[in-house]
Write a protein that holds these residues in place. Structure first.
Motif, PDB file in Angstrom:
ATOM      1  N   ILE A   5      -1.178  -3.779   5.222  1.00 33.40           N
ATOM      2  CA  ILE A   5      -0.312  -2.434   5.235  1.00 33.40           C
ATOM      3  C   ILE A   5       0.988  -2.937   4.536  1.00 33.40           C
ATOM      4  O   ILE A   5       1.254  -3.588   5.282  1.00 33.40           O
ATOM      5  CB  ILE A   5       0.089  -1.924   6.256  1.00 33.40           C
ATOM      6  N   THR A   6       1.123  -2.539   3.114  1.00 30.83           N
ATOM      7  CA  THR A   6       2.892  -3.061   2.271  1.00 30.83           C
ATOM      8  C   THR A   6       3.772  -2.141   2.314  1.00 30.83           C
ATOM      9  O   THR A   6       3.174  -0.702   2.428  1.00 30.83           O
ATOM     10  CB  THR A   6       2.716  -3.586   1.108  1.00 30.83           C
ATOM     11  N   GLU A   7       4.824  -2.371   3.270  1.00 33.66           N
ATOM     12  CA  GLU A   7       5.934  -0.737   2.831  1.00 33.66           C
ATOM     13  C   GLU A   7       7.167  -1.178   2.203  1.00 33.66           C
ATOM     14  O   GLU A   7       7.703  -2.448   2.358  1.00 33.66           O
ATOM     15  CB  GLU A   7       6.008  -1.091   4.784  1.00 33.66           C
ATOM     16  N   GLY A   8       6.388  -0.184   0.920  1.00 34.24           N
ATOM     17  CA  GLY A   8       7.134   0.084   0.032  1.00 34.24           C
ATOM     18  C   GLY A   8       8.383   0.900   0.076  1.00 34.24           C
ATOM     19  O   GLY A   8       9.780   0.085  -0.208  1.00 34.24           O
ATOM     20  N   VAL A   9       8.971   1.216   1.478  1.00 34.36           N
ATOM     21  CA  VAL A   9      10.249   1.875   1.577  1.00 34.36           C
ATOM     22  C   VAL A   9      11.327   1.127   2.569  1.00 34.36           C
ATOM     23  O   VAL A   9      12.469   1.281   1.725  1.00 34.36           O
ATOM     24  CB  VAL A   9      10.612   3.155   1.562  1.00 34.36           C
ATOM     25  N   TRP A  10      10.886   1.144   3.821  1.00 32.86           N
ATOM     26  CA  TRP A  10      11.912   1.189   4.617  1.00 32.86           C
ATOM     27  C   TRP A  10      12.151  -0.550   5.058  1.00 32.86           C
ATOM     28  O   TRP A  10      10.577  -0.664   5.876  1.00 32.86           O
ATOM     29  CB  TRP A  10      11.526   1.784   6.138  1.00 32.86           C
ATOM     30  N   GLY A  58       3.315   7.918  -5.088  1.00 32.99           N
ATOM     31  CA  GLY A  58       3.101   7.002  -4.172  1.00 32.99           C
ATOM     32  C   GLY A  58       2.500   7.156  -2.738  1.00 32.99           C
ATOM     33  O   GLY A  58       2.823   8.197  -2.057  1.00 32.99           O
ATOM     34  N   PHE A  59       1.770   6.614  -1.781  1.00 38.49           N
ATOM     35  CA  PHE A  59       2.101   6.781  -0.622  1.00 38.49           C
ATOM     36  C   PHE A  59       3.053   6.950  -0.038  1.00 38.49           C
ATOM     37  O   PHE A  59       3.502   6.060   0.657  1.00 38.49           O
ATOM     38  CB  PHE A  59       0.494   6.038   0.354  1.00 38.49           C
ATOM     39  N   PRO A  60       2.905   8.468   0.898  1.00 36.56           N
ATOM     40  CA  PRO A  60       4.499   8.275   1.298  1.00 36.56           C
ATOM     41  C   PRO A  60       4.329   7.248   2.844  1.00 36.56           C
ATOM     42  O   PRO A  60       3.696   7.133   3.901  1.00 36.56           O
ATOM     43  CB  PRO A  60       4.197   9.501   2.114  1.00 36.56           C
ATOM     44  N   THR A  61       5.425   6.846   2.907  1.00 38.70           N
ATOM     45  CA  THR A  61       6.021   5.824   4.142  1.00 38.70           C
ATOM     46  C   THR A  61       6.067   6.419   5.675  1.00 38.70           C
ATOM     47  O   THR A  61       5.160   6.048   6.324  1.00 38.70           O
ATOM     48  CB  THR A  61       7.703   5.480   4.207  1.00 38.70           C
ATOM     49  N   ASP A  62       6.334   7.663   5.587  1.00 37.33           N
ATOM     50  CA  ASP A  62       6.630   9.013   6.516  1.00 37.33           C
ATOM     51  C   ASP A  62       4.849   8.810   6.374  1.00 37.33           C
ATOM     52  O   ASP A  62       4.176  10.039   8.058  1.00 37.33           O
ATOM     53  CB  ASP A  62       7.138  10.146   6.167  1.00 37.33           C
ATOM     54  N   MET A  63       3.528   8.261   6.589  1.00 38.02           N
ATOM     55  CA  MET A  63       2.622   8.817   6.656  1.00 38.02           C
ATOM     56  C   MET A  63       1.993   7.232   7.250  1.00 38.02           C
ATOM     57  O   MET A  63       0.592   6.941   7.716  1.00 38.02           O
ATOM     58  CB  MET A  63       1.786   9.297   5.795  1.00 38.02           C
ATOM     59  N   LEU A 123     -14.602   3.905  10.497  1.00 35.55           N
ATOM     60  CA  LEU A 123     -14.070   4.439   9.436  1.00 35.55           C
ATOM     61  C   LEU A 123     -13.807   2.995   8.410  1.00 35.55           C
ATOM     62  O   LEU A 123     -14.492   1.747   9.338  1.00 35.55           O
ATOM     63  CB  LEU A 123     -12.070   4.626   9.457  1.00 35.55           C
ATOM     64  N   ARG A 124     -13.659   2.918   6.944  1.00 33.05           N
ATOM     65  CA  ARG A 124     -13.428   0.983   6.166  1.00 33.05           C
ATOM     66  C   ARG A 124     -12.283   1.318   6.402  1.00 33.05           C
ATOM     67  O   ARG A 124     -11.880   1.816   6.000  1.00 33.05           O
ATOM     68  CB  ARG A 124     -14.439   1.258   5.238  1.00 33.05           C
ATOM     69  N   ARG A 125     -12.085   0.280   5.779  1.00 33.76           N
ATOM     70  CA  ARG A 125     -11.280  -0.799   5.853  1.00 33.76           C
ATOM     71  C   ARG A 125     -10.141  -0.136   4.458  1.00 33.76           C
ATOM     72  O   ARG A 125     -11.194   0.156   3.439  1.00 33.76           O
ATOM     73  CB  ARG A 125     -10.631  -2.295   5.875  1.00 33.76           C
ATOM     74  N   ALA A 126      -9.213  -0.513   4.484  1.00 35.27           N
ATOM     75  CA  ALA A 126      -8.430  -0.197   2.529  1.00 35.27           C
ATOM     76  C   ALA A 126      -6.960  -0.410   3.486  1.00 35.27           C
ATOM     77  O   ALA A 126      -6.259  -1.178   4.206  1.00 35.27           O
ATOM     78  CB  ALA A 126      -7.918   1.526   3.373  1.00 35.27           C
ATOM     79  N   ASN A 127      -6.487  -0.921   1.737  1.00 30.54           N
ATOM     80  CA  ASN A 127      -4.881  -1.604   1.520  1.00 30.54           C
ATOM     81  C   ASN A 127      -4.010  -0.563   0.933  1.00 30.54           C
ATOM     82  O   ASN A 127      -4.225   0.465   0.717  1.00 30.54           O
ATOM     83  CB  ASN A 127      -5.094  -2.801   0.360  1.00 30.54           C
ATOM     84  N   VAL A 128      -2.987  -0.833   1.678  1.00 31.38           N
ATOM     85  CA  VAL A 128      -1.978   0.843   1.895  1.00 31.38           C
ATOM     86  C   VAL A 128      -1.059   0.324   1.600  1.00 31.38           C
ATOM     87  O   VAL A 128      -0.227  -0.512   2.179  1.00 31.38           O
ATOM     88  CB  VAL A 128      -2.205   1.702   3.145  1.00 31.38           C
ATOM     89  N   LYS A 129      -0.100   0.923   0.543  1.00 29.97           N
ATOM     90  CA  LYS A 129       1.106   0.461  -0.320  1.00 29.97           C
ATOM     91  C   LYS A 129       2.204   1.651  -0.556  1.00 29.97           C
ATOM     92  O   LYS A 129       1.520   2.968  -1.287  1.00 29.97           O
ATOM     93  CB  LYS A 129       1.295  -0.531  -1.482  1.00 29.97           C
ATOM     94  N   THR A 130       3.125   1.704   0.611  1.00 31.26           N
ATOM     95  CA  THR A 130       3.888   2.804   0.986  1.00 31.26           C
ATOM     96  C   THR A 130       4.641   2.928  -0.625  1.00 31.26           C
ATOM     97  O   THR A 130       5.261   1.643  -0.766  1.00 31.26           O
ATOM     98  CB  THR A 130       4.873   3.357   2.312  1.00 31.26           C
ATOM     99  N   GLN A 131       5.323   4.389  -0.962  1.00 30.82           N
ATOM    100  CA  GLN A 131       6.015   4.205  -2.363  1.00 30.82           C
ATOM    101  C   GLN A 131       6.663   5.334  -2.598  1.00 30.82           C
ATOM    102  O   GLN A 131       6.240   6.511  -1.983  1.00 30.82           O
ATOM    103  CB  GLN A 131       5.358   3.728  -3.537  1.00 30.82           C
TER     104      GLN A 131
END
Ligand code: EPU
Length: 431
Positions: free
Chosen positions: A324-329, A302-307, A290-298
């Motif tokens: 990874i940036t957690e945007g909800v919790w 947006g990308f789900p915090t539950d994932m 797999l290749r690296r990626a940045n993830v921001k939950t929203q």
């Protein structure tokens, strides 16, 4: 104590059928309290959270009849608002939806403070603000007690200070039987919000705009019986997508709404995973590193915090450094301590996690800290070398229907064991 025993290293191959959406079901069941007549709910996920909510409904005097494992008939015609099974209510987050449905139907409500997964403070101020706007007085102690003057709520405008799935759904439920029109602004837009609105409308409500940030509800006198099928679970589907990405292999994920998975599919494609969409399924193929990626939950879309924990495991074995940036919790990184026991290299600072991908994880004894953290540990075990034991699996069973059976069908070596093993050493919460 029951645990999952996972022998890692198998690629996943085959087809998996996704169940009904947990976070829709856990709102629809309490909302059924408002329906006078027989309300038939299909595509109900068979998970412990829905079992608990159905038992709470029964304790309120509703008649609950399972037609088959995924179809239930509820008749709340003779139900009441008091004397609920408060011990069960206390264990589950979604019990707060009974505040909306009791207030809507009876003009008075008593529930416990909700339980559920622990990832930092989980306030309910926006729920209370909404009920207040609809004219209810609300007292919060160990219990939530609420009362509407004249035993009927009055429609009103509510602007949510924070985009909240729970508050949006709770206010929507309460407003359905209120006198006049309610407008919810800055509403959450998750697929399960649309599903709840569709359920309510099919029982005679008048809810418009669900899926946008402004929801308008025109109150009706009563709801009538009907039949409704719950949408497929976006997060369950995403979990199998992440598992296939991490383990390698090729899996057809059936009974999904591909649009709901857009942000997950896009992120996996960034990570060099092939995702093909069909009308009601997605095919996931993962062959190399797999290749690296940045993830921001929203909030949605947006990308789900539950994932976040599940994708976090895939990033832990990706090539390169991911952020990874957690945007909800506030505190959804407790699983990182468990993942480190398996060799993951992750630094957490507040809501940010920096993940240095390693070539492989190594099996270990780990705990499921909460529902999605537990799913993440299972994925980690599946792609690790050696044996992983996951304990506290009751968290996982709250939200995943037959996780073990579905993974076994895909060729995973996972089973439930009941051994008096040494308890897994706990570590302090990350972040
Ligand atoms: N918030 C407030 N005040 C409120 C309500 C929420 O400040 O009155 C804040 C929360 O602290 C959080 C943010 O708003 O920072 C979002 O919370 P939200 O209300 O949307 O979450 P929830 O309704 O309590 C549901 C799901 C969670 C999921 C979140 C976000 C249920 C039962 N739970 O929680 O699902 O993480 O929405 O999408 O529907 C899960 O399934 O694993 C799970 C935890």
């Amino acid at each position: 104590m029951e645990k999952y025993r996972i022998q890692g290293g198998n690629r996943l191959h085959g087809e998996v059928e996704i169940s009904g959406a947990k976070n829709a079901a856990v709102a629809i069941i309490p909302a059924a309290l408002m329906v006078e007549g027989v309300c038939r709910i299909e595509n109900l996920p068979q998970i412990s959270d829905t079992d608990t909510l159905l038992l709470i409904l029964e304790s309120l005097g509703a008649r609950v009849r399972m037609i088959n494992p995924s179809t239930v008939e509820i008749d709340a015609t003779h139900a009441t608002w008091s004397g609920a099974d408060y011990d069960r209510m206390r264990k589950i987050r979604a019990s707060y939806y009974f505040v909306g449905s009791m207030l809507g139907r009876f003009g008075v409500a008593r529930t416990t403070m909700p339980g559920g997964c622990n990832f930092g403070v989980r306030p309910i101020d926006q729920h209370v603000k909404g009920m207040n706007a609809l004219g209810a007085e609300v007292e919060v102690s160990d219990y939530i007690d609420a009362r509407a003057p004249g035993r009927r709520l009055r429609g009103s405008s509510v602007y949510l200070d924070k985009v909240s799935v729970g508050a949006t759904m709770n206010i929507m439920i309460a407003a359905v039987l209120a006198e006049g029109r309610t407008v919810i602004e800055n509403a959450a837009r998750e697929p399960h919000i649309v599903d709840l609105a569709n359920f309510l409308n099919s029982m005679g409500a008048d809810v418009r705009g669900a899926g946008t940030d402004t929801i308008k509800v025109r109150g009706v006198e009563r709801l009538h019986g009907g039949t409704y099928a719950i949408i497929p679970d976006q997060i369950e589907a995403g979990t199998y997508m992440a598992a296939t990405a991490a383990c390698g292999g090729e899996v057809l994920i059936r009974n999904v709404i591909p649009k709901h998975l857009d942000c997950i599919s896009a992120k996996l494609r960034e990570m060099e995973v092939i995702v093909e969409e069909y009308p009601e399924s997605v095919l996931v193929r993962s062959t190399g590193r797999l290749r690296r990626a940045n993830v921001k939950t929203q909030p949605y879309p947006g990308f789900p915090t539950d994932m976040q924990p599940q994708i976090g495991v895939a990033l832990a074995i990706a090539d390169g450094t991911s952020v990874i940036t957690e945007g909800v919790w506030d505190n959804r990184y407790r699983y990182i301590n468990e993942l480190r026991k398996m060799g993951a290299q992750v630094q957490v600072d507040g809501r940010v996690a920096v993940v240095e991908g390693v070539k492989t994880l190594t099996g270990a004894g780990v705990a499921a800290c909460d529902l999605r953290a537990g799913a993440a540990m299972v994925i980690a075990g599946l792609c690790a070398q050696g044996v992983t034991m996951v304990e506290d699996i009751h968290f996982i069973e709250r939200g995943y229907q037959d996780l073990v059976g579905k993974l076994q069908n895909l060729g995973a070596d996972i089973r439930i064991v009941d051994e008096p093993d040494e308890p897994v050493r706990r570590t302090a919460a990350a972040g």
